[in-house]
Design an enzyme around this catalytic site. Sequence first.
Site, PDB file in Angstrom:
ATOM      1  N   ASP A 146      -1.064   0.406  -2.269  1.00 27.49           N
ATOM      2  CA  ASP A 146      -0.278   1.328  -2.873  1.00 27.49           C
ATOM      3  C   ASP A 146       1.047   0.461  -3.236  1.00 27.49           C
ATOM      4  O   ASP A 146       2.187   0.670  -3.051  1.00 27.49           O
ATOM      5  CB  ASP A 146       0.224   2.252  -1.665  1.00 27.49           C
ATOM      6  CG  ASP A 146      -0.522   3.048  -1.421  1.00 27.49           C
ATOM      7  OD1 ASP A 146      -1.753   3.212  -1.868  1.00 27.49           O
ATOM      8  OD2 ASP A 146      -0.339   4.068  -0.495  1.00 27.49           O
ATOM      9  N   CYS A 167       1.038   3.479   5.094  1.00 30.07           N
ATOM     10  CA  CYS A 167      -0.418   3.418   4.574  1.00 30.07           C
ATOM     11  C   CYS A 167      -1.189   2.104   4.824  1.00 30.07           C
ATOM     12  O   CYS A 167      -2.431   2.342   5.034  1.00 30.07           O
ATOM     13  CB  CYS A 167      -0.281   3.699   3.067  1.00 30.07           C
ATOM     14  SG  CYS A 167       0.232   5.411   2.759  1.00 30.07           S
ATOM     15  N   LYS A 227      -5.563   8.457  -3.693  1.00 30.50           N
ATOM     16  CA  LYS A 227      -5.413   9.105  -2.248  1.00 30.50           C
ATOM     17  C   LYS A 227      -3.968  10.122  -2.381  1.00 30.50           C
ATOM     18  O   LYS A 227      -3.469   9.795  -3.401  1.00 30.50           O
ATOM     19  CB  LYS A 227      -5.459   8.387  -1.129  1.00 30.50           C
ATOM     20  CG  LYS A 227      -4.359   7.455  -1.217  1.00 30.50           C
ATOM     21  CD  LYS A 227      -4.491   6.609   0.032  1.00 30.50           C
ATOM     22  CE  LYS A 227      -3.199   5.748   0.084  1.00 30.50           C
ATOM     23  NZ  LYS A 227      -1.781   6.417   0.321  1.00 30.50           N
TER      24      LYS A 227
HETATM   25  C1  VGL Z   1       3.171   5.941   1.681  1.00 30.24           C
HETATM   26  C2  VGL Z   1       5.254   7.157   2.570  1.00 30.24           C
HETATM   27  C3  VGL Z   1       4.619   8.259   1.911  1.00 30.24           C
HETATM   28  C4  VGL Z   1       2.764   4.277   1.743  1.00 30.24           C
HETATM   29  C5  VGL Z   1       2.878   6.893   1.020  1.00 30.24           C
HETATM   30  O1  VGL Z   1       1.925   4.227   0.705  1.00 30.24           O
HETATM   31  O2  VGL Z   1       2.803   3.876   2.880  1.00 30.24           O
HETATM   32  N1  VGL Z   1       4.538   6.006   2.334  1.00 30.24           N
HETATM   33  N2  VGL Z   1       3.540   8.153   1.105  1.00 30.24           N
END
Ligand code: VGL
Length: 192
Positions: A19, A144, A105
Amino acid sequence: MNLDPGTLLQPGDALLVVDVQNDFCPGGALAIDDGDAVVPVLNRWLKAAGELGLPVYASRDWHPREHPSFAAQGGPWPPHCLQDSPGARFHPALALPEDAIRVTKGVRFDRDQYSAFDGTGLAVALRNRGVGRIWVGGLAQDVCVAATAVDARKEGFAVHLIPDATRPVTAEGGREALQRMAEAGVEIPDHE
Ligand code: VGL
Ligand code: ZN
């Protein structure tokens, strides 16, 4: 600490970049302090993985409008990583090779998916490639990245965190996440 990917990476390893998207970097919708600092570090790992011919996987948070993780739907987060938006793009300086495998995802309408293994079939893809050990970095360390590293252990992979290639949403969350990952058997350099 500045780990040397060229001496650490071996055949059977994969690099998993979690991410590293604009919305998690300074100026983004869910900006993490210093989030973009992971990019130059990951670029060294990407270069080394490329030179060794090792597979690279890059996950991305990819939410539909009105995703259950958003505050308006009762979730904990502001809207972020909306599908096809600029904020959902990988950081422009992240040197992802063209053949990096993208893992999407956070697309479910009924619940969030923090882990890149959650409902994606990623474990099967890694096993099919002969991967036994995974090096993990990215954002966010306490959300994540931690969920992904812990799930990788549950799937039976050896897992190493690249500590300088990740940043937490909160410092306390980061410390708690390191503990949680260590307890799950994730190797963390310099962690007791
Ligand atoms: C994430 C908060 C909400 C991440 C994803 O990638 O860590 N954090 N959605
Ligand atoms: Zn999200």
